[in-house]
Design an enzyme around this catalytic site. Sequence first.
Site, PDB file in Angstrom:
ATOM      1  CG  ASP A   1      -1.874   1.070   1.359  1.00  0.00           C
ATOM      2  OD1 ASP A   1      -2.268   1.619   0.318  1.00  0.00           O
ATOM      3  OD2 ASP A   1      -2.278   1.400   2.499  1.00  0.00           O
TER       4      ASP A   1
ATOM      5  CD  GLU B   1      -0.250   5.499  -3.973  1.00  0.00           C
ATOM      6  OE1 GLU B   1       0.192   5.688  -2.819  1.00  0.00           O
ATOM      7  OE2 GLU B   1      -1.058   4.615  -4.245  1.00  0.00           O
TER       8      GLU B   1
ATOM      9  CG  ASP C   1      -7.986   4.481   0.219  1.00  0.00           C
ATOM     10  OD1 ASP C   1      -7.907   3.247   0.384  1.00  0.00           O
ATOM     11  OD2 ASP C   1      -7.080   5.272   0.534  1.00  0.00           O
TER      12      ASP C   1
HETATM   13  O1  MIG Z   1      -3.679   6.136   4.684  1.00  0.00           O
HETATM   14  O2  MIG Z   1      -3.457   0.862   5.761  1.00  0.00           O
HETATM   15  O3  MIG Z   1      -5.780   2.097   0.453  1.00  0.00           O
HETATM   16  O4  MIG Z   1      -6.782  -0.063   1.880  1.00  0.00           O
HETATM   17  O5  MIG Z   1      -6.747   0.098   4.667  1.00  0.00           O
HETATM   18  C1  MIG Z   1      -4.500   5.013   4.526  1.00  0.00           C
HETATM   19  C2  MIG Z   1      -4.607   1.621   5.940  1.00  0.00           C
HETATM   20  C3  MIG Z   1      -3.653   3.806   4.374  1.00  0.00           C
HETATM   21  C4  MIG Z   1      -4.839   3.009   2.448  1.00  0.00           C
HETATM   22  C5  MIG Z   1      -5.302   1.792   1.725  1.00  0.00           C
HETATM   23  C6  MIG Z   1      -6.338   1.083   2.548  1.00  0.00           C
HETATM   24  C7  MIG Z   1      -5.753   0.714   3.890  1.00  0.00           C
HETATM   25  C8  MIG Z   1      -5.248   1.968   4.597  1.00  0.00           C
HETATM   26  N1  MIG Z   1      -4.292   2.680   3.745  1.00  0.00           N
END
Ligand code: MIG
Length: 760
Positions: free
Chosen positions: A372, A375, A451
């Site tokens: 996650d 980016e 998200d």
């Molecule tokens: O700033 O890890 O897209 O699926 O649950 C949020 C917490 C960070 C974004 C992800 C989401 C995940 C969440 N993350």
Amino acid sequence: MIRKTDYGYCAEGKKAYLHIQFFSDSIVRFAYTKNNILPESTPAVIGQSKNIEALVDGNYIKTQNLKIKIDSEDLKVSVFDSEDNLLSRDLSVDIDNIKVEKELLWEKGFYGLGEKYGWINKKGTQTENYNSDVLGAHPLHNPTIKEYHTSIPFYIGLDKDKAYGIYFDNSYRTYFDFGKEKDKVVQFSADGGHIDYYFIYDKKVSEIVKGYSEITGTMPLPRKEFLGFQQCRWSYMNREELMEIAKRMRKENIPCDVLYLDIDYMENYKVFTVDSEKFNEFKEMVKELKEMGFKIVVIIDPGVKKEKGYYVYEEGLKNDYYIKDSDGLVYVGEVWPGAAVFPDFLRSEVRKWWGELHKGLLEDGVEGIWNDMNEPSDFSTESKVVPEDIVHVDDEGRERKHAEIHNMYGMLEAIATYEGLRELQPNKRPFVLTRGTFAGTQRYAAHWTGDNTSLWEHMESSMPMFMNLGLSGYTFIGSDVGGFAEDSNGELLARWTQLGAFTPLFRNHSMKGTINQEPWCFGEEVLDNTRKYIKLRYKFITYLYNLMRESSKEGHPVMRPLFYHYQGDERTYNINDQFLFGENIMICPIVRPGMDARMVYLPEGDWYDYWTGEKIEGGRYIIKEAAIDTLPIFIKAGAIIPQDEVVEYIGQKENTKLDLHYYVGDNGEYTLYFDDGRTFDYEKGIYSEIKLNVEENDGKITVKSEVLKDEYKIPELVLHIHGIEEFKSIDVDNGNTPVEKGDVISIDICKPEFKVVIEK
Ligand code: MIG
């Protein structure tokens, strides 16, 4: 002025060079430079140029399928097919501003560009590619946002009898305009790098997608278990909570294969640690879950907590593995653990280190990794991503600005993870899920669309997004079922689960602070409905796995827009709320609250209602009733569809029998593929393949089969025949037997057995 070179051809213009390479008779690369050197490709490209016999004739260069005219001064190109039809014409090529303008000619639609909100057809719109932590930077995903987690600079121009794809191999921020700013002009440009693009031509759009996969690669065949239902939440906070979820799944008789641990399983959000208070005896817990049939996937973010004594941070620091600012100091941003540093995944040494860090988690029994925030997201900046002037260093020791690497950062992390897992467990197919992606990332990881919010609109807009991702080479995709941000509700969850059951990645996920949305959270009726569709998913595992196999070989996506197979029908060009799940199944979800019917477009030919077996003539719109427990599903006449026995998790029972359903019509052809679903043994030929042909002619059924490969056990096959008015006889591999409805006939086609059931 067009001369042959060791890599292909080169045309010299007034101010620049145009390098030309052929990847087939229909795929050509055009790369412009100011010097006489072929530019480097991004890591997206794995296709090899071929030594195609091209004919140079003055300003023209011709292959069997293409004729290319090059303007000798400014190197503009025009591309024609072999019959001299104009396919594409440059209006300008601006090397200084890295921008191409092409005439918008005959294209009725533009598609691709990976994950973008908005309608499927991008004609008349503009967009950009710059990987973004979308919800970090905006209150809500919506079509006015151009930058998503994904950058795939690839688009398709479509008409009835022709199509092309343009893959712009540029990792900087890229811009696309399909006739918005200027009528009749398509533009693409970048903030840096070169004009370097691939033109892929074919009459059929499906061949364009295949061609794109030849350039950027296909998805490796995934572990079958990961095609099962997956349950996630930010976060299951401790061992007790996670075990509760697991037990409840089994108690409620909801098939489920995968459970996720989001960021709270770690000690202070430090990657590659487990909080042993919240998750005491982690390894034993994972083992217990495995015995219940659950695979555990844990999240790993790229941001490494800046903390003295933390082994990951210290190792990376000692070895100079982190990206730096323009003064040469390790860049410190901010993510979940607070102050954090970011590995420079551009270097193979760093990727290798990162891969090896997974050793402990795998030893604990973790089965998959979720990448996650890659980016990469950074709370400390206004853009919410790492700044552009940060510096990377590549394998050759050259400094490269983050502006160039940014869009590939997530992919580079996914490579590190995928290769690390392969190295650590060489004969187990890795499961990696990534948010940040670039062209080619399909080779390493599944992708979810980030998200979203628990809104009907977001469920609806996930469909065009999936179809465009599919056209952009991405097959293993899904979005958070039930919606991530904000509270979900029972009706939304029920309908979203119906759609999710037909997305390759089928995962329910929700955000911290929202109400829980596991299948049992909204009462009995919703529980029954979601269970029904999760079970239905398990009936389609073999079918889906076969599609994944096809995709891994040829790049065809699982979720396809209708025009993938009905390109001659212009009405399909703007259908956003129906999709094909492989060639022969059409899914038409309900995406509005309170609705118990919807309009469905049936393309030409006959279709069967999956639920009632009713045969319906296509080439028209119909109204389909769909109460809350009904997802409209249509099967194309002539299809052969396998249906599995429903299990609690994949591999729970050995598949000794497989039902196949033939829906009478033409083209009854299907190839079934079997392997162990887990290892790479299939690469050594340990698999089986049977090709079936079933035809009906005036009440007479003909079944032909061919075992193409027989290296893995084939279950007993039972072919059910649907939709025939009057049965007369059946011909199986040339033996003729008279039959009546209700008959069951055993046929000696393959081991261990093949039976045909004539459905009443
Ligand atoms: O700033 O890890 O897209 O699926 O649950 C949020 C917490 C960070 C974004 C992800 C989401 C995940 C969440 N993350």
